[in-house]
Design an enzyme around this catalytic site. Structure first.
Site, PDB file in Angstrom:
ATOM      1  CG  HIS A  38      -4.422  -0.046   8.548  1.00  0.00           C
ATOM      2  ND1 HIS A  38      -3.867  -0.108   9.309  1.00  0.00           N
ATOM      3  CD2 HIS A  38      -4.223  -1.574   9.068  1.00  0.00           C
ATOM      4  CE1 HIS A  38      -2.778  -1.175   9.641  1.00  0.00           C
ATOM      5  NE2 HIS A  38      -2.748  -1.809   9.109  1.00  0.00           N
ATOM      6  CD  GLU A  39      -6.535  -4.028   7.879  1.00  0.00           C
ATOM      7  OE1 GLU A  39      -5.374  -4.774   7.019  1.00  0.00           O
ATOM      8  OE2 GLU A  39      -6.034  -4.829   8.906  1.00  0.00           O
ATOM      9  CG  HIS A  53       3.961  -3.573   1.470  1.00  0.00           C
ATOM     10  ND1 HIS A  53       3.922  -3.155   2.627  1.00  0.00           N
ATOM     11  CD2 HIS A  53       4.798  -2.763   0.752  1.00  0.00           C
ATOM     12  CE1 HIS A  53       5.674  -3.669   2.047  1.00  0.00           C
ATOM     13  NE2 HIS A  53       6.005  -2.864   1.547  1.00  0.00           N
ATOM     14  CG  HIS A  97      -1.397  -4.188   5.697  1.00  0.00           C
ATOM     15  ND1 HIS A  97       0.202  -4.163   5.595  1.00  0.00           N
ATOM     16  CD2 HIS A  97      -1.889  -4.210   6.482  1.00  0.00           C
ATOM     17  CE1 HIS A  97       0.162  -3.965   7.669  1.00  0.00           C
ATOM     18  NE2 HIS A  97      -1.162  -3.182   7.804  1.00  0.00           N
TER      19      HIS A  97
END
Ligand SMILES: [Zn+2]
Length: 692
Positions: free
Chosen positions: A474-475, A481, A478
């Site tokens: 998940h991190e 991104h 990010h």
């Protein structure tokens, strides 16, 4: 004690950083350097802003928006280092500076966004926007500036502006205090245990508890801390019901213990101030104000999605509860299932139903292998390569990798800081020391992910739960991104998108952890190095919807309470405990489940407020991520290059170039439906009213 530096030349925050990757020289930065650096950087930015506002030339894009985009460089540099440390490696000294600095920064932001002369220039440009010949990105930047200024109150009367300024400053101080209080409650509590108290705990949990006791200066003992990975593991495995109850109570009472770290009064004041701010800006409530600039647009739209899920989730959780009750009875337990029992019996049921236990799975999820798995996924989707680099960082546990593309070009520096420690705030997050942009040269980002995994004892491999591995992915989503960002203007870079869209790149990335070919390659036994046997892998994947009623209820209750709290038109004299109790009663919260984050420690809402009236964002984004991953599944290839390219072009590298809905449509060819989400959570066969 740290002395204030005697002259500017000794303050490394004033110097140009010329070391590897232009990283801050962490070893030479002392807490005492920050305040003078902030003062100087704030003054420099103020001078830049005043010069732009006072420009006698006719407002043009470059002398106004472009100039603003180039301003504040020094402030951003100092703030990025400082706030990395306040989150990931804080101290009493850093915390004291944070309390000083947060109202200063709020005051500074007021001076920028409530500057009438500056707003007049932006508004003038905005009104003439169709005649300025702007390309799409510049038009978007101008529109975002105008919206930001209006939403901050730039167009209001002076008296209203003065009140807004005071509210913002006060909110900044309260938010800082809130986060520090939670950390203080977490730091001050540890359940210190003896060997004989560890019934049910597998080896990895014992080792982690031993390491945690050592970090707290009590070698030979075992500490269960309030870090999520410590307490949840204990709740899952400990056969000692009394101890489970003890740790669970301490966990859910963070911020609610009376005394100086109690957060309830702070919440009352924050919610009232937010409601007042929203009214000054012409909105009925803070939730209306907040969502107006999100993808959801209105609280009703966000609520609509949550309602769609809530009845189904409660029905599924009720069935799960009944199964756990049956297990308690089967074991001769003569008690009703309590919240501190749920994880324990769920783990038992999972073990018996799927012949699967967490301790066995965990041996296949080594931290280093999961990091490699996240990297390999990025290589296959986006052609990225990660090479470890030895650079001095702010803590010995933090590690760095240089990221390059297929042509060997530098893309970013990635830093991973994975282990829990008492100087770190709880949770997991992505942050950056530098964001991508092309306005002042080709600036490449320096991106970090900070997690709170249990640190193993010396010489032992770090093992993750499947959930931890999902957090890592998940991190890292990010982080991608931020790292793949390819825009010109800093305002639009990377994760600078609405919060109900920002969880798309992160939650979407979690799907690749479950792709069998990734698991086959990287889920390897810590001792033997053998890949996970196919039967075990199949059983693991079969449990995907197990206990999802619980997880969905735990989350959705938070999102509903958040929206309700921030929809209050007036909340003077709010009794937080009573509000939470009444609201949970209203939504018929199952008695055996506690909100994932209770209000007194709900940092998403009150520590800075990034997700205030925005906790629904995770589910909003999940509609997107479930639907987006289906785009890959439809091709029959989880790494389909054509889909991956569109994903990169319109999501991972696109920052805030487009409205979120338009970006999604450009990627998918249509807007998402909720179907994929319901399927993913095992809720598709249940009606919205909770009946099958
Ligand atoms: Zn996230």
């Amino acid at each position: 004690m740290t002395r204030a530096p005697s002259s500017d030349t000794q303050n490394p925050l004033f110097a140009t950083w010329t070391g590897s990757f232009e990283l801050p020289p962490f070893a030479r930065i002392e807490p005492g350097h920050f305040r003078p650096a902030f003062d100087r950087a704030l003054a420099a930015h103020r001078a830049e802003i005043n010069a732009i506002a006072a420009d006698v030339a006719v407002p043009g894009f470059d002398n106004t928006i472009g100039a603003l985009e180039k301003s504040g460089h020094e402030l951003e540099r100092v703030a990025n280092v400082f706030f990395l440390l306040t989150g990931a490696n804080t101290s009493d000294e850093i915390e004291a500076i944070e309390r000083d600095v947060s109202p200063l920064l709020a005051r500074h932001s007021n001076a920028l966004y409530l500057n009438r002369a500056l707003y007049a220039r932006i508004d003038d440009l905005y009104k003439r926007r169709d005649t300025l010949g702007l390309n799409a990105e510049r038009a978007r930047v101008l529109e975002r500036y105008h919206t930001r200024f209006v939403r901050a109150g730039a167009a209001l009367e002076k008296a209203a502006q003065e009140r807004l300024a005071a509210i913002n400053e006060r909110l900044a101080s309260l938010g800082t205090q809130f986060g520090q209080n939670v950390l203080a409650d977490e730091k001050s509590f540890a359940l210190m245990l003896e060997e004989s108290d560890l019934g049910g705990l597998p080896d990895f949990a014992r080792a982690a508890a031993r390491a945690a006791a050592e970090e707290r200066g009590q070698p030979g003992k075992y500490a269960i801390t309030l870090a999520r990975s410590s307490v949840e593991t204990f709740l899952q495995f400990s056969s000692r019901r009394d101890l489970r109850e003890k740790i669970f109570k301490a966990w859910i009472r963070r911020g609610e213990n009376g005394g100086i770290t109690d957060n309830r009064a702070l919440i009352g004041e924050m919610v009232a101030l937010r409601a007042e701010r929203a009214k000054l800006l012409g909105f009925a409530s803070f939730a209306d104000y907040r969502l107006d600039d999100q993808m959801a647009k209105t609280p009703a739209a966000a609520r609509g999605l949550l309602d769609e899920v809530w009845g189904r989730a409660r029905a599924k959780a009720a069935a799960e509860r009944d199964a756990l009750h049956a297990l308690v009875a089967e074991e001769g337990g003569n008690f009703a299932l309590a919240p501190h029992d749920w994880r324990y019996y769920a783990e038992k049921l999972r073990k018996s139903k799927f012949d699967l236990d967490e301790a066995e799975i965990k041996r296949y999820f080594q931290l280093d292998k999961m990091i490699e798995a996240a990297f390999e996924t990025a290589r296959r989707l986006f052609g990225l390569t990660f090479a470890p680099v030895a650079v001095p960082l702010y803590h010995p546990d933090a590690r760095a990798w240089e990221v390059t593309d297929e042509q060997g070009r530098h893309i970013a520096l990635f830093i991973g800081d994975y282990f829990a420690r008492s100087s770190k705030h709880s949770g997991a997050w992505m942050t950056s020391l530098r964001d991508q942009q092309k306005l002042s040269g080709d600036v490449r980002p320096i991106v970090l992910t900070v997690c709170n995994f249990s640190k193993p004892a010396a010489g032992e491999p770090a093992l993750l739960s499947f959930d931890d591995a999902r957090t890592l992915f998940h991190e890292f989503g990010h982080a991608l991104h931020g790292m793949l960002s390819n825009v010109t203007y800093p305002l639009l870079a990377g994760t600078a998108v609405p919060s109900d869209f920002v969880e798309l790149p992160s939650q979407l990335y979690e799907h690749w952890l479950e792709v069998p070919e990734i698991l086959k390659q990287y889920a390897r036994h810590a001792r033997t190095g053998q890949p996970m046997p196919k039967a075990l892998l199949d059983r693991l994947l079969a449990t995907r919807t197990f206990n999802q009623g619980f997880a969905t209820v735990e989350y959705t209750a938070c999102a509903l309470v958040d929206l309700d709290l921030h929809s209050l038109p007036d909340s003077a004299a709010l009794d937080v405990t009573e509000f939470e109790r009444m609201d949970l009663e209203r939504i018929a919260m199952p008695a055996e489940i506690v909100m994932r984050h209770r209000l007194p420690h709900f940092q998403h809402l009150f520590s800075g407020g990034g997700y205030a009236a925005g906790y629904y964002s995770y589910m909003w984004s999940e509609v997107l991520d479930a639907d987006a991953f289906a785009a890959f599944e439809e091709t029959g290839d989880a790494f389909d290059p054509v889909t991956a390219k569109r994903l990169r072009d319109f999501v991972y590298s696109a920052g805030n170039l487009r409205e979120p809905a338009k970006a999604y449509e450009a990627f998918r060819g249509r807007l998402p439906t909720v179907d994929a989400l319901l399927k993913k959570r095992g809720l598709a066969d249940i009606g919205a009213d909770g009946h099958s």
